[in-house]
Design a protein around this motif. Sequence first.
Motif, PDB file in Angstrom:
ATOM      1  N   ALA A 102      59.683  34.882   0.803  1.00  0.00           N
ATOM      2  CA  ALA A 102      59.031  33.840   0.001  1.00  0.00           C
ATOM      3  C   ALA A 102      57.547  33.708   0.300  1.00  0.00           C
ATOM      4  N   SER A 103      57.143  33.887   1.555  1.00  0.00           N
ATOM      5  CA  SER A 103      55.759  33.609   1.954  1.00  0.00           C
ATOM      6  C   SER A 103      54.876  34.838   2.067  1.00  0.00           C
ATOM      7  N   HIS A 104      55.460  36.001   2.282  1.00  0.00           N
ATOM      8  CA  HIS A 104      54.657  37.196   2.517  1.00  0.00           C
ATOM      9  C   HIS A 104      54.794  38.240   1.405  1.00  0.00           C
ATOM     10  N   ILE A 105      56.018  38.486   0.941  1.00  0.00           N
ATOM     11  CA  ILE A 105      56.229  39.570  -0.023  1.00  0.00           C
ATOM     12  C   ILE A 105      55.984  39.112  -1.458  1.00  0.00           C
ATOM     13  N   LEU A 106      56.623  38.014  -1.866  1.00  0.00           N
ATOM     14  CA  LEU A 106      56.527  37.589  -3.267  1.00  0.00           C
ATOM     15  C   LEU A 106      55.097  37.280  -3.708  1.00  0.00           C
ATOM     16  N   PRO A 107      54.279  36.563  -2.909  1.00  0.00           N
ATOM     17  CA  PRO A 107      52.902  36.313  -3.372  1.00  0.00           C
ATOM     18  C   PRO A 107      52.112  37.588  -3.644  1.00  0.00           C
ATOM     19  N   ASN A 108      52.433  38.671  -2.931  1.00  0.00           N
ATOM     20  CA  ASN A 108      51.718  39.935  -3.132  1.00  0.00           C
ATOM     21  C   ASN A 108      52.370  40.825  -4.184  1.00  0.00           C
ATOM     22  N   ALA A 109      53.582  40.474  -4.613  1.00  0.00           N
ATOM     23  CA  ALA A 109      54.304  41.300  -5.584  1.00  0.00           C
ATOM     24  C   ALA A 109      54.394  40.654  -6.959  1.00  0.00           C
ATOM     25  N   ILE A 110      53.834  39.467  -7.111  1.00  0.00           N
ATOM     26  CA  ILE A 110      54.061  38.699  -8.340  1.00  0.00           C
ATOM     27  C   ILE A 110      53.107  39.083  -9.462  1.00  0.00           C
ATOM     28  N   SER A 111      51.998  39.782  -9.159  1.00  0.00           N
ATOM     29  CA  SER A 111      50.979  40.084 -10.175  1.00  0.00           C
ATOM     30  C   SER A 111      51.538  40.827 -11.383  1.00  0.00           C
ATOM     31  N   PRO A 112      52.269  41.935 -11.213  1.00  0.00           N
ATOM     32  CA  PRO A 112      52.791  42.631 -12.408  1.00  0.00           C
ATOM     33  C   PRO A 112      53.788  41.796 -13.195  1.00  0.00           C
ATOM     34  N   VAL A 113      54.482  40.887 -12.512  1.00  0.00           N
ATOM     35  CA  VAL A 113      55.442  40.029 -13.209  1.00  0.00           C
ATOM     36  C   VAL A 113      54.713  39.040 -14.111  1.00  0.00           C
ATOM     37  N   ILE A 114      53.579  38.528 -13.651  1.00  0.00           N
ATOM     38  CA  ILE A 114      52.788  37.606 -14.468  1.00  0.00           C
ATOM     39  C   ILE A 114      52.288  38.308 -15.725  1.00  0.00           C
ATOM     40  N   VAL A 115      51.818  39.540 -15.561  1.00  0.00           N
ATOM     41  CA  VAL A 115      51.354  40.305 -16.725  1.00  0.00           C
ATOM     42  C   VAL A 115      52.500  40.519 -17.707  1.00  0.00           C
ATOM     43  N   GLN A 116      53.664  40.917 -17.198  1.00  0.00           N
ATOM     44  CA  GLN A 116      54.817  41.140 -18.061  1.00  0.00           C
ATOM     45  C   GLN A 116      55.269  39.854 -18.737  1.00  0.00           C
ATOM     46  N   GLY A 117      55.159  38.719 -18.026  1.00  0.00           N
ATOM     47  CA  GLY A 117      55.532  37.444 -18.632  1.00  0.00           C
ATOM     48  C   GLY A 117      54.670  37.110 -19.833  1.00  0.00           C
ATOM     49  N   THR A 118      53.379  37.408 -19.748  1.00  0.00           N
ATOM     50  CA  THR A 118      52.485  37.171 -20.883  1.00  0.00           C
ATOM     51  C   THR A 118      52.852  38.060 -22.063  1.00  0.00           C
ATOM     52  N   LEU A 167      46.751  40.544 -26.195  1.00  0.00           N
ATOM     53  CA  LEU A 167      45.398  40.757 -25.689  1.00  0.00           C
ATOM     54  C   LEU A 167      45.238  40.160 -24.289  1.00  0.00           C
ATOM     55  N   ILE A 168      45.825  38.986 -24.069  1.00  0.00           N
ATOM     56  CA  ILE A 168      45.761  38.385 -22.732  1.00  0.00           C
ATOM     57  C   ILE A 168      46.523  39.249 -21.733  1.00  0.00           C
ATOM     58  N   GLY A 169      47.695  39.728 -22.125  1.00  0.00           N
ATOM     59  CA  GLY A 169      48.473  40.572 -21.232  1.00  0.00           C
ATOM     60  C   GLY A 169      47.748  41.852 -20.858  1.00  0.00           C
ATOM     61  N   ASP A 170      47.113  42.492 -21.837  1.00  0.00           N
ATOM     62  CA  ASP A 170      46.353  43.711 -21.551  1.00  0.00           C
ATOM     63  C   ASP A 170      45.170  43.416 -20.632  1.00  0.00           C
ATOM     64  N   GLY A 171      44.509  42.277 -20.872  1.00  0.00           N
ATOM     65  CA  GLY A 171      43.393  41.906 -20.010  1.00  0.00           C
ATOM     66  C   GLY A 171      43.838  41.621 -18.584  1.00  0.00           C
ATOM     67  N   LEU A 172      44.947  40.930 -18.420  1.00  0.00           N
ATOM     68  CA  LEU A 172      45.475  40.671 -17.080  1.00  0.00           C
ATOM     69  C   LEU A 172      45.871  41.958 -16.374  1.00  0.00           C
ATOM     70  N   ARG A 173      46.465  42.878 -17.116  1.00  0.00           N
ATOM     71  CA  ARG A 173      46.870  44.143 -16.513  1.00  0.00           C
ATOM     72  C   ARG A 173      45.655  44.895 -15.984  1.00  0.00           C
ATOM     73  N   GLU A 174      44.556  44.915 -16.735  1.00  0.00           N
ATOM     74  CA  GLU A 174      43.353  45.590 -16.267  1.00  0.00           C
ATOM     75  C   GLU A 174      42.721  44.845 -15.099  1.00  0.00           C
ATOM     76  N   ALA A 175      42.761  43.511 -15.130  1.00  0.00           N
ATOM     77  CA  ALA A 175      42.127  42.726 -14.071  1.00  0.00           C
ATOM     78  C   ALA A 175      42.890  42.803 -12.758  1.00  0.00           C
ATOM     79  N   LEU A 176      44.208  42.932 -12.826  1.00  0.00           N
ATOM     80  CA  LEU A 176      45.031  42.923 -11.621  1.00  0.00           C
ATOM     81  C   LEU A 176      45.410  44.316 -11.140  1.00  0.00           C
ATOM     82  N   ASP A 177      45.062  45.345 -11.890  1.00  0.00           N
ATOM     83  CA  ASP A 177      45.388  46.714 -11.496  1.00  0.00           C
ATOM     84  C   ASP A 177      44.516  47.114 -10.304  1.00  0.00           C
TER      85      ASP A 177
END
Length: 313
Positions: A218-234, A296-306
Motif C-alpha cells: 500500500a505504501s511503497h509499491i502502489l504509489p509507484n505503480a499507479i501512473s499507467p492505471v490513471i492513464v488507462q482510467g481516463t 486527448l487527456i489520456g494521450d497527454g497523461l501517457r506522454e507526461a508520465l512515460d
Amino acid sequence: VRLPQPTDPALVSIAELESREIQLEAPQGLWRDAWNRLRRNPGALIGFGLVALFVLVALLAPWLAPHGPRQQNLSLIREGCCPGPSGDHLFGVDALGRDEFSRILYGARYSLLIGVVSVAVGLSAGLVFGAIAGYLGGVVDSVIMRLMDIMLAIPGLLLAIGIVAMLGPGIWQIMIAVGVVNIPVFARLLRGAVLAQRENDFVLAARSIGVPRRTILASHILPNAISPVIVQGTLALATAIIDVAGLGYVGLGPQDPSTPEWGTMLTDTTRYLQTAPHLAIIPGIAIVISVLGFNLIGDGLREALDPKLRGRG
C-alpha cells in the motif's frame, strides 16, 4: 591599503561562478513534472477544455436548457416529421415535439454519471485483483489471471450485453456491465506495474527491516505503480461513454423512452434519417466531442508520465 573582504568579487571561486551561470534547478516530483509537461501539450489542453465544457454542461443543464427534456409539443410536428434547427429550437425537435437542445444538455448528465460510475466499479475491482496477483504471485496470480483471460476472450460490448440481459435493462445495470468489462484491463495493467516494482531496492529494504507485506504494497509499491492505471482510467471513460451509448441504442438502456440519454436518443432515429437527419447527427456529435476530450487527456497523461519521455522537451 584595503584588505580584500570575503565578499570581494576577486575571491569568488570559479565553481561558484559556474554554479551561478548554470543555475541548476531543484529536482521536481513526478506529478509536478507531469503537470508541467501537460501544460505544454496542446492536445491535452484541448482535451481539458472539451471535458470542462462537458462537465459544465452537465452541471448547469437545468439553467441552460430552455425547455424541459421531457416536455412534449405535438403542435410543432409538420407532416409527420420533425422540424430542424430554428430560432426557438436551436437543434430542432424530435418526433414528439421535444426540444433536442434541452435533451442534449440533460443527456450530458447521464453520460457523465454512467461513465464515471462504471469506470469506478471496474477500477476498484481491477486494482484489488491486480495488486493481489502481482504481489503474491504463485497460484493466486495464476488463478486470477486465468479468470481475467477468460473475460478478455469475450468481446467487451458482447459481454456487457450479456450482463445487462441477465440483470435486466436499466441505467444501473449498464453501469455494472460496463464496469465489469473494464475489470480485466485494470487488473492486468496493475499486475504488470506491481511486478516491475516489487523487486526494486526500496521494496527489498522494507522487507529486510520487517515491514508488513500489506504496508509494503500500500505504501511503497502502489504509489509507484499507479501512473499507467490513471492513464488507462481516463481512456476508459471515453470507451465507457461509447459503450453506454451503444447499449442504449440497442434498447438495453433506460426503459423510459423519454429519458434524455444520448444512446437512447439514437434508438428510433433511423426512420428519420432522410427527413430529419439532425436527430442522429446532433447526439452523435455530442458523443464524439466528449469521447475526444477524454482521449486527448489520456494521450497527454501517457506522454507526461512515460519515463522514456520524461527527460525530453
